[in-house]
Write a protein that holds these residues in place. Structure first.
Motif, PDB file in Angstrom:
ATOM      1  N   ILE A   7     -97.777 -69.984 -94.479  1.00 49.62           N
ATOM      2  CA  ILE A   7     -96.673 -69.857 -93.745  1.00 49.62           C
ATOM      3  C   ILE A   7     -97.216 -69.591 -92.201  1.00 49.62           C
ATOM      4  CG2 ILE A   7     -95.305 -68.900 -95.323  1.00 49.62           C
ATOM      5  CD1 ILE A   7     -95.667 -66.231 -93.759  1.00 49.62           C
ATOM      6  N   VAL A   9     -95.375 -68.576 -88.518  1.00 47.98           N
ATOM      7  CA  VAL A   9     -94.200 -67.927 -87.725  1.00 47.98           C
ATOM      8  C   VAL A   9     -94.485 -68.010 -86.232  1.00 47.98           C
ATOM      9  CG1 VAL A   9     -92.643 -65.999 -87.565  1.00 47.98           C
ATOM     10  CG2 VAL A   9     -93.642 -66.729 -89.951  1.00 47.98           C
ATOM     11  N   SER A  16     -86.799 -67.439 -83.607  1.00 47.55           N
ATOM     12  CA  SER A  16     -87.915 -67.147 -84.382  1.00 47.55           C
ATOM     13  C   SER A  16     -88.070 -68.363 -85.397  1.00 47.55           C
ATOM     14  CB  SER A  16     -88.024 -65.933 -85.348  1.00 47.55           C
ATOM     15  OG  SER A  16     -87.841 -64.662 -84.423  1.00 47.55           O
ATOM     16  N   ARG A  17     -89.323 -69.069 -85.549  1.00 50.77           N
ATOM     17  CA  ARG A  17     -89.142 -70.192 -86.537  1.00 50.77           C
ATOM     18  C   ARG A  17     -90.439 -69.869 -87.379  1.00 50.77           C
ATOM     19  NH1 ARG A  17     -88.724 -71.918 -81.030  1.00 50.77           N
ATOM     20  NH2 ARG A  17     -86.626 -73.265 -80.732  1.00 50.77           N
ATOM     21  N   CYS A  18     -89.981 -70.732 -88.615  1.00 55.12           N
ATOM     22  CA  CYS A  18     -91.078 -70.386 -89.985  1.00 55.12           C
ATOM     23  C   CYS A  18     -91.277 -71.809 -90.427  1.00 55.12           C
ATOM     24  CB  CYS A  18     -90.397 -69.211 -90.783  1.00 55.12           C
ATOM     25  SG  CYS A  18     -91.649 -69.045 -92.257  1.00 55.12           S
ATOM     26  N   ARG A  30     -88.559 -75.410 -93.499  1.00 57.11           N
ATOM     27  CA  ARG A  30     -88.630 -75.039 -92.077  1.00 57.11           C
ATOM     28  C   ARG A  30     -87.466 -73.862 -92.100  1.00 57.11           C
ATOM     29  NH1 ARG A  30     -91.007 -78.196 -88.078  1.00 57.11           N
ATOM     30  NH2 ARG A  30     -91.555 -80.258 -89.261  1.00 57.11           N
ATOM     31  N   LEU A  49     -87.226 -62.123 -88.930  1.00 62.60           N
ATOM     32  CA  LEU A  49     -88.652 -62.661 -89.548  1.00 62.60           C
ATOM     33  C   LEU A  49     -87.926 -63.126 -91.078  1.00 62.60           C
ATOM     34  CD1 LEU A  49     -91.167 -60.503 -88.130  1.00 62.60           C
ATOM     35  CD2 LEU A  49     -90.963 -62.907 -87.473  1.00 62.60           C
ATOM     36  N   LEU A  53     -88.211 -66.617 -92.764  1.00 64.39           N
ATOM     37  CA  LEU A  53     -88.863 -67.009 -93.961  1.00 64.39           C
ATOM     38  C   LEU A  53     -88.071 -67.300 -94.912  1.00 64.39           C
ATOM     39  CD1 LEU A  53     -91.578 -66.951 -95.220  1.00 64.39           C
ATOM     40  CD2 LEU A  53     -91.357 -64.456 -95.596  1.00 64.39           C
ATOM     41  N   GLY A  70    -100.981 -66.924 -94.305  1.00 65.33           N
ATOM     42  CA  GLY A  70     -99.997 -66.892 -93.168  1.00 65.33           C
ATOM     43  C   GLY A  70    -100.388 -66.636 -91.787  1.00 65.33           C
ATOM     44  N   ILE A  72     -98.788 -65.321 -87.741  1.00 65.97           N
ATOM     45  CA  ILE A  72     -97.712 -65.053 -86.946  1.00 65.97           C
ATOM     46  C   ILE A  72     -97.972 -64.826 -85.495  1.00 65.97           C
ATOM     47  CG2 ILE A  72     -97.785 -62.510 -87.548  1.00 65.97           C
ATOM     48  CD1 ILE A  72     -94.666 -62.657 -87.410  1.00 65.97           C
TER      49      ILE A  72
END
Length: 89
Positions: A7, A9, A16-18, A30, A49, A53, A70, A72
């Motif tokens: 992942i 982030v 916020s994008r993941c 996405r 978040l 996710l 992951g 972030i």
């Protein structure tokens, strides 16, 4: 057994994008949510978040247990480690 997923982030001040990818870098899902900046976003950062996710996992149709790695990036991270953002250092 499936290979682990990764992942990434971007926890921004307004959005916020993941993304979820395989180990070869292929984007599988996405997700997006509101800002996750503890100093300037309206909602608690954890909620944004979680939502980003969750969306990415649903988009990828992926089992959360497969996420093995992951990273972030977080806006307002200078306050990390303090009990509350804005508290004196």
């Amino acid at each position: 057994m499936h290979d682990p997923l990764v992942i990434g982030v971007d926890a921004g001040a307004t959005t916020s994008r993941c993304v979820i990818s395989d180990l070869n870098g292929n984007i599988l899902g996405r997700g997006a949510a509101g800002g996750a900046n503890q100093n300037s976003s309206g909602a608690p950062p954890g909620e944004a978040l979680r939502r980003a996710l969750s969306e990415a996992l649903a988009d990828a149709r992926a089992d959360p247990a497969r996420v093995g790695l992951g990273v972030i990036g977080a806006a307002g991270a200078a306050a990390a480690g303090r009990e509350a953002a804005g508290s004196p250092p």
